[in-house]
Every structure is written in structure tokens, then in C-alpha cells.
Design a protein around this motif. Structure first.
Motif, mmCIF file in Angstrom:
data_model
loop_
_atom_site.group_PDB
_atom_site.id
_atom_site.type_symbol
_atom_site.label_atom_id
_atom_site.label_comp_id
_atom_site.label_asym_id
_atom_site.label_seq_id
_atom_site.Cartn_x
_atom_site.Cartn_y
_atom_site.Cartn_z
ATOM 1 N N GLU A 404 4.301 11.213 -21.629
ATOM 2 C CA GLU A 404 5.532 11.464 -20.878
ATOM 3 C C GLU A 404 5.471 12.740 -20.052
ATOM 4 N N TRP A 409 8.292 14.675 -13.830
ATOM 5 C CA TRP A 409 9.458 14.405 -12.996
ATOM 6 C C TRP A 409 9.306 13.141 -12.151
ATOM 7 N N ALA A 410 8.075 12.629 -12.009
ATOM 8 C CA ALA A 410 7.825 11.511 -11.101
ATOM 9 C C ALA A 410 7.959 10.172 -11.821
ATOM 10 N N PRO A 411 8.340 9.120 -11.096
ATOM 11 C CA PRO A 411 8.534 7.789 -11.715
ATOM 12 C C PRO A 411 7.215 7.052 -11.927
ATOM 13 N N ARG A 414 4.249 4.807 -17.708
ATOM 14 C CA ARG A 414 3.912 5.595 -18.894
ATOM 15 C C ARG A 414 3.701 4.670 -20.089
ATOM 16 N N LYS A 476 4.515 2.327 -4.647
ATOM 17 C CA LYS A 476 5.637 2.032 -5.548
ATOM 18 C C LYS A 476 6.210 3.316 -6.144
ATOM 19 N N ILE A 477 5.336 4.246 -6.498
ATOM 20 C CA ILE A 477 5.793 5.510 -7.087
ATOM 21 C C ILE A 477 6.659 6.288 -6.116
ATOM 22 N N ASP A 480 11.044 5.597 -3.427
ATOM 23 C CA ASP A 480 12.410 6.130 -3.389
ATOM 24 C C ASP A 480 12.457 7.650 -3.345
#
Length: 516
Positions: A404, A409-411, A414, A476-477, A480
Motif C-alpha cells: 500500500e 497517493w496514486a491510484p 495493489r 489508466k493510472i 483522472d
């Protein structure tokens, strides 16, 4: 406009910096607002008078430019105001040079810059890559499967030759200084040698028992005796450097092999040859295959100093990108790249470590991806799902685990997830590389690898990673994220990759040196 120009031929100090009238385009010309130019050896030859070519004073120096179309004459179809463009054949045969805030370029000598390509990368490689293409294909007639030796391979022209020859399917052998051997291998060289090795000829003969098909000497040593001796039947020697050399040609040995020796310079290439080279250069720029080793930005006012540094051999592969200040003053430089994730290559890193083992012992471990859990920070191992283990074309399915706190902070994905990769290079004792596949099992420009070279008492193991263009996973990461956060992510991910490479090498060293 401001320009770097000559009122007379002479030393670097003859170059002046000041204002000149804007050039006026002819009926088939394009007027270009110049972002940047650079400096090449031939520029110094023209400036000094060593190479005599028609010119008029004041004479604007430099061959290459990248910039934006300011206007296009009726006889210049295909170009429109605002287009990003580049050129590499000004400053010769009566044409004014590129080292100015505005330049006139004949439409037949101007090429569009592919979207997403860094303009300063393009101007840095424009002349060396054009020279490389002409040497390899126009004059060397290189074909897929042939063995090509590039001497002076770590320089600007030499490195472009390696990249282009590898792309064309040739087997590339290089010579360079010992400190550049790793760099040459990273470009795709099948074997790389120290040019100062007293046993170099023997090493090349052992590496190329059938002979060398094409020999290109960018270092300008022009050792024709060795080149002919190592030449394959109907081999070709291409000379393009070493203006003052006077080598001895073993004529008998040459004609008994049906061999040829050809000399050329890009300055005498016709527009069709230059355009053919430009098409390949643009393709490789877009793919991220062709890029300068290092760049240094300098202002147009420093052109005299740039010539001096080049003549004194102080650059060692570095390309000076000479900014004209055109867009600095106007504050309206057109955007080329909408996002940092459009940069190519997006990631490119390597690290090395000394290991007390033979290249064969090291290769046996690093090519066994099933054991990767013993050294990889994230890969836990996996299985070969197609093909023979560790062979080119075989596909490996890896199991990965990410905590984690990795760029927390990034999507990111995991926990546990799976990836597939295909082996693209497997040379025992030398190189092992694999390409990451998309979830649709398609190739991606995401390549990991190991290179190994013997060193006294052991070996040097190099671990490298290159992502030419962003993968579907990266898109994808960042989908947004704001542009500021995208830049933050690329910076943090680069730091993470650097640490991964270092940690992997340390663990591998321990595994290899303590096995069995």
C-alpha cells in the motif's frame, strides 16, 4: 531578427551575434520561426574554410533547425502556418544557415515533426541521424541479417547508426571507449568492444567468423588494413570521417573479396535521399528508438563558444541545443505535447553492479524468471505458459505483489495481480530481455532486461528498463489526474524504478555469489 553569422571565414571567434534583416522566402520556400539549432563538425569546416562551399556574407551558420512555419509560399504545398517542422541541410551550397530566429527553407528540404516528439530531441539528432541513414543504407546497402560493424559507436552519428541498423534487422557489432561499452549494448549492439584493446582484431574475428559485411568508421581512424582483413565476401567499407587521414589500402586483398570502399558526406546528398532518410528518422523519433544521448541548452549568443568546444573535443556525445530566443521573446511557443505521459521514452533507466561470477553463471540465474521472487521487489515468481523456458518468443506469466505504501497517493493496482511477458532477446552469457504484454496479449513498449560483460575476476551485470510510450496501465493510472499530478506521478515512479533496479541487483549479487 537575431542571428549567429560570419562576415569572413576564420576561427570560432569570427562568429558574430547580432541583428540581421529577416530573410525573404522565394516562391517554393517556407519561412520558419526557429526554436533551436545545433552545431556539427561540418559547420566548423565551413566556418574555417576547411570545406569550401559557395556562400555570401553575412553568412548565417549551422545546418539544422526545428521550429514553426511562419509562412509558406504558393510553391510549398503541404506546409501551413503553425506546423512544427525540422531541417538538416541548410548552411551549404549557397543556402543560408539555421542559426537565426527566422530561416528560409526550400520546401523540398523541410520535414514535418511528428506529434508528441520533443522538438529539441529532433534537432539534436537531425544531422547525425541523416548521416547515419545515408551511410548505412544509401551507401552501405545494409540488409537484414548482415553483420555491421560501427566504429566510434558511442558518438552522435555512431549511436544513430546502431539504433537504425538494429531496427533494420542487422547484427550490429560496435567499438568504442571502454566506458561506453554498456551504452552501446543498450542501443542493441549484439557485441561491443574496446577500440583500444590490442587484441581487438582477434576479438572481432572470433565474434564474426564469416566476416563483416559492412564496416562504418565514425571515429575517423580509417584503418583500412584491418577493415579489409576482416571483411566478408562482397563486404563494404564506408568512410565518413577523418578528413585529414591518409590510410593505406590493401588493394589486392580488397578486390579478391569483391569488396568496395565508399566515401560520402551528407552535404552532397540529393533531396530525394534526404527525404528518404527523413521518413525513417521521423518513424524512429516517434517510436522513441532514436534519441540524443545527452543534451545541453545554450543560447544563440554562445555559438562561437559552441564551435570552440566541439573543435576541442569537449562534448563526448553531448549535443548542444542552441536556442534562438524567438519564442522566449514572444511568449507564444506552440504546444507540442499535451501531457507528460506523451513523452517518449517515458521511462529509461539502468544500473549495474559487479558480481563475482562468470557471465554464464549470472545468465543462468537472471534468465530463470521462475526464480524472480528471490530478487525482485514485486514479482513473486510465476510460470512459463508458452514455449521453452527462457527462449525467445516464450511467454511468462508472473505473479506480483505491491504494498500500500508504494507511491501511496496514486491510484495503483495493489495487492496481488498477474502480468504476462514475452522473451525478446536471449544470448547466453550476454543478454536477456523481456517485453511486457497488454491484457490482450499485445506487445507494449515496456522492456526489462539484463546485460552481462566479463571483467577481470568476475562480471558486470547491468539491469535496465525502458518504456518507449505509455502503456495501457499507465494511461489508466493517470486518466483522472491533473497534469500537475501526472508530472508528480512520473517523477515518483521514476524514483521507485531507480530503487527497484538497485535493490534487484543487490539481491541478485547475493543470490549468485552464495548459490550452491
Amino acid at each position: 531578427m537575431y542571428a549567429a553569422y560570419l562576415d569572413e571565414l576564420g576561427a570560432p571567434e569570427a562568429i558574430r551575434y547580432g541583428e540581421l534583416p529577416d530573410p525573404v522566402p522565394g516562391p517554393t520556400d517556407v519561412l520558419v520561426d526557429v526554436l533551436a539549432t545545433t552545431v556539427n563538425p561540418v559547420d566548423t569546416f565551413v566556418r574555417s574554410g576547411k570545406w569550401r562551399t559557395p556562400l555570401s556574407f553575412p553568412f548565417v551558420v549551422s545546418r539544422d533547425l526545428v521550429g514553426v512555419v511562419a509562412s509558406a509560399s504558393p510553391g510549398a504545398p503541404g506546409f501551413a502556418v503553425g506546423d512544427w517542422v525540422w531541417a538538416n541541410s541548410l548552411g551549404h551550397a549557397g543556402r543560408q544557415g539555421a542559426a537565426a530566429q527566422r530561416a528560409v527553407v526550400p520546401a523540398e528540404r523541410l520535414y514535418h515533426l511528428p506529434p508528441g516528439v520533443d522538438p529539441t530531441d529532433a534537432v539534436a539528432v537531425a544531422h547525425p541521424a541523416g548521416t547515419a541513414y545515408l551511410g548505412l543504407f544509401t551507401h552501405g546497402r545494409v540488409r537484414a541479417g548482415e553483420t555491421v560493424l560501427v566504429a566510434g559507436a558511442a558518438g552522435n552519428v555512431g549511436s544513430a547508426m546502431v539504433a537504425m541498423a538494429v531496427d533494420a534487422g542487422a547484427r550490429v557489432i560496435t567499438t568504442s571507449s571502454v566506458r561506453d561499452i554498456g551504452y552501446c549494448r543498450s542501443l542493441g549492439a549484439a557485441a561491443a568492444f574496446d577500440y583500444a584493446d590490442p587484441l581487438l582484431s582477434s576479438a572481432l574475428r572470433a565474434e564474426c567468423p564469416q566476416g563483416i559485411d559492412v564496416w562504418l568508421d565514425n571515429a575517423g581512424r580509417n584503418d583500412l588494413s584491418s577493415a579489409v582483413d576482416l571483411m566478408a565476401f562482397r563486404g563494404r567499407i564506408v568512410l565518413l570521417a577523418g578528413l585529414d587521414t591518409r590510410p593505406v589500402l590493401p588493394a589486392g586483398a580488397l578486390y579478391l573479396k569483391d569488396g568496395t570502399v565508399t566515401g560520402f558526406t551528407i552535404s552532397r546528398a540529393n533531396v530525394a535521399e534526404l527525404a528518404e532518410a527523413a521518413r525513417v528518422i521521423n518513424r524512429l523519433l516517434k517510436a522513441g528508438t532514436l534519441r540524443p544521448r545527452t543534451k545541453e541548452a545554450v543560447p544563440l549568443s554562445a555559438m562561437a563558444e559552441a564551435h570552440r568546444r566541439l573543435e576541442q573535443g569537449l562534448l563526448h556525445g553531448k549535443r548542444l541545443v542552441v536556442g534562438t530566443g524567438r519564442f522566449d521573446d514572444e511568449g507564444n511557443r506552440p504546444a507540442m505535447t499535451s501531457s507528460i505521459v506523451d513523452t517518449s521514452p517515458l521511462f529509461e533507466l539502468s544500473a549495474d553492479i559487479r558480481v563475482d561470477a562468470t557471465p554464464e553463471q549470472i545468465y543462468a540465474v537472471v534468465s530463470d524468471l521462475g526464480r524472480s521472487g528471490e530478487w525482485s521487489p514485486e514479482c513473486q515468481g510465476g510460470e512459463w505458459i508458452t514455449g521453452e523456458p527462457s527462449q525467445v518468443g516464450s511467454v511468462f506469466r508472473g505473479e506480483n505483489l505491491r504494498s500500500e505504501d508504494v507511491v501511496g497517493w496514486a491510484p495503483l493496482v495493489r495487492g496481488t495481480w498477474h502480468t504476462e511477458s514475452r522473451v525478446i532477446a536471449a544470448e547466453p552469457g550476454r543478454t536477456f530481455r523481456w517485453m511486457m504484454l497488454s491484457y490482450a496479449s499485445e506487445d507494449q513498449e515496456s522492456v526489462w532486461g539484463f546485460d552481462i560483460r566479463a571483467e577481470a575476476g568476475g562480471s558486470v551485470l547491468t539491469h535496465h528498463f525502458r518504456m518507449g510510450t505509455a502503456t495501457a496501465g499507465i494511461h489508466k493510472i493517470v486518466a483522472d489526474l491533473s497534469e500537475a499530478d501526472r508530472r508528480r506521478f512520473v517523477a515518483d515512479w521514476t524514483a521507485k524504478l531507480e530503487q527497484d533496479l538497485a535493490d534487484t541487483l543487490k539481491r541478485l549479487k547475493d543470490v549468485i555469489e552464495h548459490q550452491g
